[in-house]
Scaffold this motif. Structure first.
Motif, PDB file in Angstrom:
ATOM      1  N   HIS A  40      32.218  30.862  27.807  1.00 30.17           N
ATOM      2  CA  HIS A  40      32.870  29.588  28.136  1.00 30.17           C
ATOM      3  C   HIS A  40      32.880  29.262  29.620  1.00 30.17           C
ATOM      4  O   HIS A  40      33.431  28.230  30.018  1.00 30.17           O
ATOM      5  CB  HIS A  40      34.321  29.598  27.624  1.00 30.17           C
ATOM      6  N   GLY A  41      32.345  30.152  30.458  1.00 32.64           N
ATOM      7  CA  GLY A  41      32.374  29.899  31.893  1.00 32.64           C
ATOM      8  C   GLY A  41      33.774  29.960  32.480  1.00 32.64           C
ATOM      9  O   GLY A  41      34.052  29.371  33.521  1.00 32.64           O
ATOM     10  N   THR A  42      34.682  30.694  31.808  1.00 33.90           N
ATOM     11  CA  THR A  42      36.053  30.816  32.312  1.00 33.90           C
ATOM     12  C   THR A  42      36.107  31.917  33.376  1.00 33.90           C
ATOM     13  O   THR A  42      35.697  33.050  33.101  1.00 33.90           O
ATOM     14  CB  THR A  42      37.009  31.195  31.160  1.00 33.90           C
ATOM     15  N   PRO A  43      36.596  31.616  34.587  1.00 33.00           N
ATOM     16  CA  PRO A  43      36.734  32.680  35.589  1.00 33.00           C
ATOM     17  C   PRO A  43      37.659  33.780  35.055  1.00 33.00           C
ATOM     18  O   PRO A  43      38.694  33.482  34.454  1.00 33.00           O
ATOM     19  CB  PRO A  43      37.358  31.970  36.792  1.00 33.00           C
TER      20      PRO A  43
ATOM     21  N   PRO B 185      33.016  42.580  46.695  1.00 36.70           N
ATOM     22  CA  PRO B 185      32.012  41.764  47.401  1.00 36.70           C
ATOM     23  C   PRO B 185      30.948  41.214  46.440  1.00 36.70           C
ATOM     24  O   PRO B 185      30.426  40.116  46.655  1.00 36.70           O
ATOM     25  CB  PRO B 185      31.388  42.753  48.404  1.00 36.70           C
ATOM     26  N   ALA B 186      30.627  41.947  45.386  1.00 37.17           N
ATOM     27  CA  ALA B 186      29.663  41.427  44.411  1.00 37.17           C
ATOM     28  C   ALA B 186      30.324  40.482  43.423  1.00 37.17           C
ATOM     29  O   ALA B 186      29.688  39.575  42.889  1.00 37.17           O
ATOM     30  CB  ALA B 186      29.030  42.593  43.648  1.00 37.17           C
ATOM     31  N   PHE B 187      31.627  40.700  43.193  1.00 40.34           N
ATOM     32  CA  PHE B 187      32.326  39.941  42.150  1.00 40.34           C
ATOM     33  C   PHE B 187      32.765  38.545  42.603  1.00 40.34           C
ATOM     34  O   PHE B 187      32.669  37.567  41.847  1.00 40.34           O
ATOM     35  CB  PHE B 187      33.545  40.746  41.672  1.00 40.34           C
ATOM     36  N   VAL B 188      33.253  38.444  43.844  1.00 39.89           N
ATOM     37  CA  VAL B 188      33.814  37.160  44.298  1.00 39.89           C
ATOM     38  C   VAL B 188      32.814  35.996  44.182  1.00 39.89           C
ATOM     39  O   VAL B 188      33.191  34.898  43.745  1.00 39.89           O
ATOM     40  CB  VAL B 188      34.384  37.301  45.736  1.00 39.89           C
ATOM     41  N   PRO B 189      31.515  36.217  44.516  1.00 38.36           N
ATOM     42  CA  PRO B 189      30.563  35.106  44.328  1.00 38.36           C
ATOM     43  C   PRO B 189      30.501  34.610  42.875  1.00 38.36           C
ATOM     44  O   PRO B 189      30.234  33.422  42.644  1.00 38.36           O
ATOM     45  CB  PRO B 189      29.223  35.719  44.758  1.00 38.36           C
ATOM     46  N   LEU B 190      30.756  35.505  41.919  1.00 39.96           N
ATOM     47  CA  LEU B 190      30.774  35.060  40.519  1.00 39.96           C
ATOM     48  C   LEU B 190      31.919  34.080  40.273  1.00 39.96           C
ATOM     49  O   LEU B 190      31.788  33.126  39.513  1.00 39.96           O
ATOM     50  CB  LEU B 190      30.907  36.265  39.576  1.00 39.96           C
ATOM     51  N   LEU B 191      33.068  34.335  40.906  1.00 43.74           N
ATOM     52  CA  LEU B 191      34.196  33.404  40.765  1.00 43.74           C
ATOM     53  C   LEU B 191      33.815  32.038  41.329  1.00 43.74           C
ATOM     54  O   LEU B 191      34.155  30.993  40.761  1.00 43.74           O
ATOM     55  CB  LEU B 191      35.442  33.945  41.481  1.00 43.74           C
TER      56      LEU B 191
ATOM     57  N   MET C 242      35.468  28.234  41.277  1.00 39.14           N
ATOM     58  CA  MET C 242      36.685  28.423  42.082  1.00 39.14           C
ATOM     59  C   MET C 242      36.356  28.294  43.562  1.00 39.14           C
ATOM     60  O   MET C 242      35.407  28.918  44.056  1.00 39.14           O
ATOM     61  CB  MET C 242      37.287  29.805  41.798  1.00 39.14           C
ATOM     62  N   ASP C 243      37.144  27.490  44.285  1.00 46.13           N
ATOM     63  CA  ASP C 243      36.919  27.380  45.727  1.00 46.13           C
ATOM     64  C   ASP C 243      37.630  28.531  46.449  1.00 46.13           C
ATOM     65  O   ASP C 243      38.307  29.358  45.825  1.00 46.13           O
ATOM     66  CB  ASP C 243      37.357  26.005  46.251  1.00 46.13           C
ATOM     67  N   THR C 244      37.463  28.581  47.759  1.00 50.57           N
ATOM     68  CA  THR C 244      37.996  29.689  48.556  1.00 50.57           C
ATOM     69  C   THR C 244      39.490  29.896  48.318  1.00 50.57           C
ATOM     70  O   THR C 244      39.951  31.010  48.067  1.00 50.57           O
ATOM     71  CB  THR C 244      37.736  29.418  50.045  1.00 50.57           C
ATOM     72  N   LEU C 245      40.251  28.798  48.371  1.00 53.93           N
ATOM     73  CA  LEU C 245      41.703  28.956  48.239  1.00 53.93           C
ATOM     74  C   LEU C 245      42.087  29.429  46.846  1.00 53.93           C
ATOM     75  O   LEU C 245      43.024  30.210  46.674  1.00 53.93           O
ATOM     76  CB  LEU C 245      42.416  27.643  48.587  1.00 53.93           C
ATOM     77  N   ALA C 246      41.355  28.968  45.840  1.00 50.09           N
ATOM     78  CA  ALA C 246      41.651  29.403  44.473  1.00 50.09           C
ATOM     79  C   ALA C 246      41.374  30.904  44.327  1.00 50.09           C
ATOM     80  O   ALA C 246      42.139  31.625  43.671  1.00 50.09           O
ATOM     81  CB  ALA C 246      40.823  28.602  43.472  1.00 50.09           C
TER      82      ALA C 246
ATOM     83  N   VAL D 264      41.491  33.114  46.750  1.00 48.53           N
ATOM     84  CA  VAL D 264      42.546  33.824  47.497  1.00 48.53           C
ATOM     85  C   VAL D 264      43.828  33.871  46.671  1.00 48.53           C
ATOM     86  O   VAL D 264      44.490  34.907  46.587  1.00 48.53           O
ATOM     87  CB  VAL D 264      42.784  33.148  48.871  1.00 48.53           C
ATOM     88  N   ARG D 265      44.157  32.761  46.038  1.00 48.39           N
ATOM     89  CA  ARG D 265      45.405  32.729  45.248  1.00 48.39           C
ATOM     90  C   ARG D 265      45.352  33.702  44.075  1.00 48.39           C
ATOM     91  O   ARG D 265      46.329  34.384  43.773  1.00 48.39           O
ATOM     92  CB  ARG D 265      45.682  31.312  44.744  1.00 48.39           C
ATOM     93  N   VAL D 266      44.201  33.764  43.392  1.00 47.41           N
ATOM     94  CA  VAL D 266      44.161  34.634  42.213  1.00 47.41           C
ATOM     95  C   VAL D 266      44.202  36.107  42.636  1.00 47.41           C
ATOM     96  O   VAL D 266      44.767  36.951  41.931  1.00 47.41           O
ATOM     97  CB  VAL D 266      42.961  34.310  41.299  1.00 47.41           C
ATOM     98  N   LEU D 267      43.641  36.413  43.813  1.00 48.95           N
ATOM     99  CA  LEU D 267      43.730  37.798  44.293  1.00 48.95           C
ATOM    100  C   LEU D 267      45.123  38.096  44.833  1.00 48.95           C
ATOM    101  O   LEU D 267      45.596  39.232  44.775  1.00 48.95           O
ATOM    102  CB  LEU D 267      42.678  38.049  45.380  1.00 48.95           C
ATOM    103  N   ARG D 268      45.758  37.074  45.372  1.00 51.21           N
ATOM    104  CA  ARG D 268      47.109  37.262  45.925  1.00 51.21           C
ATOM    105  C   ARG D 268      48.143  36.774  44.931  1.00 51.21           C
ATOM    106  O   ARG D 268      48.720  35.701  45.075  1.00 51.21           O
ATOM    107  CB  ARG D 268      47.239  36.510  47.255  1.00 51.21           C
ATOM    108  N   THR D 269      48.340  37.573  43.909  1.00 50.25           N
ATOM    109  CA  THR D 269      49.366  37.202  42.941  1.00 50.25           C
ATOM    110  C   THR D 269      50.272  38.420  42.729  1.00 50.25           C
ATOM    111  O   THR D 269      51.090  38.701  43.598  1.00 50.25           O
ATOM    112  CB  THR D 269      48.728  36.699  41.632  1.00 50.25           C
TER     113      THR D 269
END
Lengths: 262, 458
Positions: free
Chosen positions: A185-188, A222-228, A233-237, A239-244
């Motif tokens: 489904h292309g869901t992050p 480092p390999a995973f974030v480009p997939l997001l 997902m933009d940069t802030l999104a 950052v938010r999902v990692l900072r929860t």
């Protein structure tokens, strides 16, 4: 000495800054609670009992993160009176959701919440228990999983290593036969970098994993974030999902900081 | 004549409540000069760090305020943000929200009734101790609690911090086949819940009375749980302005968007927490308030159980103002929640879509629901992109703190009027007075850590 005369191992449950949910997990063991109470002496568990017995304790379960000067003193005392010390949950293991203060001006935070911030005694950071004292085992999760908690208690009391897998949530999806929400489904989804233990609940409910068990033992952010980013997902999104709930876990913290670099 | 001078009682850590707190009591002779539920739960700053998050995030974030009532936080967040975005959730997703909330009421109330509160009435330290003398009652409680958790696990994915709630509804709806085994478990739970009401009704209740204004949500056609209009039942004998001071004030309501005009939070000197006042007066939320405001709308089985338990008939205006009897009202609410959950499960048909879209827009939204321990209000302001720019969360325990402290003062004074008492007895009395209200101290969005002794009466 007959087996029933042998002193039962003493269990203590302690709380620092937290929501009480990980302690509640022990009371949510409805089928096992009374049997467990026969095998060990619940010597200190304020949420459940007014009766407290002094240490030393064979096993201390610690919930919550360190956020005040008194907390720092208290965790050292608890360590001193505990033969084994196990942290339960994202707060005790990675600073919890309250570690979001680590990325902000706490004085400003206080001013937002309180008219008289000078009354508030708090540290500028929320830190995991392991930042202050040696920890024998860290059980992940926001909240922890009931089956894993029972496994950890049993293992600690038997003197063996708990059988708690260190791989990622992806393995659990495969075990459950859940279709990959990203592929289909292309869901992050944070499943590839998140510690297993919940049983891959979120993908089973049609949403991406949001990382509440923190980083798995062999992440490759480092390999995973480009997939997001690829999933929109933009940069802030990111950052938010990692900072929860595990913002201060080193792997998530490093990746979020890297995202914010110019 | 012996006369004891000023003394201060301090209980460093209060047991069998959620979160950690302490108790301070100051006496001058036989007069209570200070009674305080002191909170040393460190602040966690939710209202501050919610700013800058996307409008889809508060339901997951605020659930972490409380491990015992995460659904209350999730649904108050959802309602407030949907209000800001002009969306109303209806149909089966709305019914399932109520079902999920019933699960939380059953779990949280049963935890309090059987494991935390009943030991006070039966001379036990906690559930494990209680199980030595009342094994079948504790086992029944664990079974009931499990039924509540079963709802949360099926509908929410897990019992603590459910993952399936989202703005507009759910990520995924259950199938009819998935819900069916739940109905069987709930039918057994209904028997257990009826038995529980009978059990707690037989406890020995100290005489006590409270004159707080009662605040609860109300709906026209059902017992309010996940929505409603704030409704106030004034304390008995409360009269209007001087010109008609012989007339008692009637029950009144106000729109939710005006919540902040009526329930005003303030930091009182020498107190540990933000207190709130309802139109300038002390108030209480929670089971006693809900029963007073909505009791007539309980299902027939719950109404009958309430009357059999000696609570009187709320259709005839019966109100329970004895805080010790809150355990009976909670047990009745568990029975109602089980009965209501069964009704929703039996009527369930999957909807075409599990949720409605909630597109962001600039605005301020208000949401309130009935957490097991009382009314929980959320307010969010969003910018046009849906980013949260301001968040206000008013948890029930923060509202109840003034009432709890007044109960402490009043019950200790009443005891001392009959003769002096040892510190241990007074301490036990105070702890019971606090546990009557099932305070949730983890809701430390608002609590302070302060050591100054409160100077006067509450």
């Amino acid at each position: 000495m007959a087996p029933h005369d042998r002193p039962r191992p003493k269990l203590a449950v302690w709380k620092f800054a937290s929501c009480d949910g990980c302690q509640l997990t022990l009371l949510d063991c409805e089928d096992e609670l009374l049997a467990l109470a026969e095998r060990l002496d619940i010597a200190h568990f304020l949420e459940a009992s007014s009766a407290t017995a002094p240490g030393p304790y064979d096993l201390s379960l610690v919930e919550g993160s360190v956020t005040t000067a008194q907390d720092v003193e208290r965790i050292h005392h608890i360590r001193a009176v505990s033969r084994r010390l196990v942290t339960i949950g994202a707060c005790a293991t990675a600073g919890g959701v309250q570690a979001l203060r680590n990325y902000a001006d706490v004085a400003e935070f206080q001013a937002v919440v309180y008219a008289r911030p000078d009354y508030v005694a708090t540290l500028a950071t929320s830190t995991p228990i392991s930042a202050h004292v040696p920890v024998d085992f860290e059980l992940r999760g926001c909240p922890i999983d009931r089956r894993q908690l029972l496994e950890v208690i049993t293992a600690q009391l038997a003197g063996r290593t708990p059988n708690v897998p260190a791989h990622s949530v992806c393995f659990e999806c495969k075990q459950r036969g859940t279709v990959c929400v990203t592929v289909a489904h292309g869901t992050p989804c944070l499943g590839p970098v998140t510690h297993a233990g919940c049983g891959a609940i979120c993908p089973t409910y049609g949403r991406g994993c949001y990382g509440c068990f923190g980083p798995s033992d062999s992440t490759n952010l480092p390999a995973f974030v480009p997939l997001l980013h690829r999933e929109g997902m933009d940069t802030l999104a990111v950052v938010r999902v990692l900072r929860t709930f595990n913002a201060a876990a080193p792997e998530f913290d490093t990746a979020a900081r890297k995202e914010l670099e110019p | 004549m012996t006369h004891r001078g000023t003394r201060v009682l301090h209980v460093g850590s209060l047991a069998r409540v959620e979160g950690e707190g302490a108790l301070h009591l100051a006496l001058a002779g036989r007069t209570v000069t200070g009674a305080r539920l002191a909170i040393y739960e460190p602040p966690r700053f939710f209202e501050a760090f919610l700013r800058g998050r996307a409008h889809t995030e508060p339901p997951d974030l605020t659930s972490r305020i409380c491990g015992i009532c995460p659904v209350a936080y999730q649904l108050s967040s959802c309602r407030a943000i949907e209000d800001a975005c002009g969306v109303t959730v209806t149909g089966q997703p709305a019914a399932l929200r109520r079902l999920l909330y019933c699960g939380e009421w059953i779990e949280s109330h049963t935890l309090h009734v059987h494991l935390l509160h009943a030991p006070d009435f039966l001379g036990a330290d906690g559930a494990v101790d209680l199980a030595r003398t009342h094994r079948t009652d504790v086992e029944r409680g664990l079974r009931l609690k499990q039924a509540g958790n079963a709802i949360l696990e099926l509908l929410g994915g897990r019992a603590i911090h459910p993952v399936n709630v989202r703005l507009g509804g759910f990520h995924r709806l259950p199938t009819t086949a998935e819900l069916r085994p739940l109905a069987e478990q709930l039918r057994r739970a209904r028997d257990d819940a009826q038995q529980t009401v009978r059990w707690v009704a037989g406890f020995d209740f100290p005489d006590a009375d409270c004159d707080h204004d009662l605040l609860a949500l109300a709906e026209p056609d059902r017992y309010a749980i996940e929505s409603g209009t704030p409704t106030v039942m004034p304390a008995p004998g409360t009269t209007g302005p001087a010109r008609d001071s012989d007339r008692a004030l009637p029950t009144r309501t106000f729109p939710l968007r005006a919540f902040g005009d009526h329930v005003v939070e303030h930091q009182v000197p020498h107190s540990t927490a933000l207190h709130s006042r309802l139109d300038g007066r002390r108030h209480l939320t929670g089971p006693l308030a809900r029963y007073a405001v909505s009791g007539r709308l309980l299902s027939p089985i719950a109404l009958q159980a309430a009357q059999d338990a000696g609570l009187g008939d709320p259709r005839q205006g019966a109100v329970c103002r004895n805080p010790y009897r809150s355990i009976v009202v909670r047990a009745v609410e568990v029975l109602y929640a089980v009965d209501e959950a069964l009704r929703i499960v039996d009527a369930y048909e999957p909807a075409p879509s599990p949720y409605v879209e909630v597109p962001p827009r600039a605005g301020t939204g208000h949401g309130a629901t009935e957490a097991p321990r009382g009314l929980l209000y959320h307010r969010y302001t969003l910018d046009p992109s849906g980013t949260v720019t301001d968040a206000v969360l008013v948890p029930p325990t923060a509202q109840n703190q003034g009432a709890i402290e007044d109960d402490l003062r009043r019950q200790v004074q009443s005891r001392l009027d009959r003769g002096d008492a040892a510190d241990a007895e007074l301490t036990a009395l105070c702890e019971r007075a606090i546990r009557n209200h099932d305070p949730c101290i983890s809701c430390s969005t608002h609590f302070l850590d302060l050591t100054v002794e409160r100077a006067g009466n509450c």
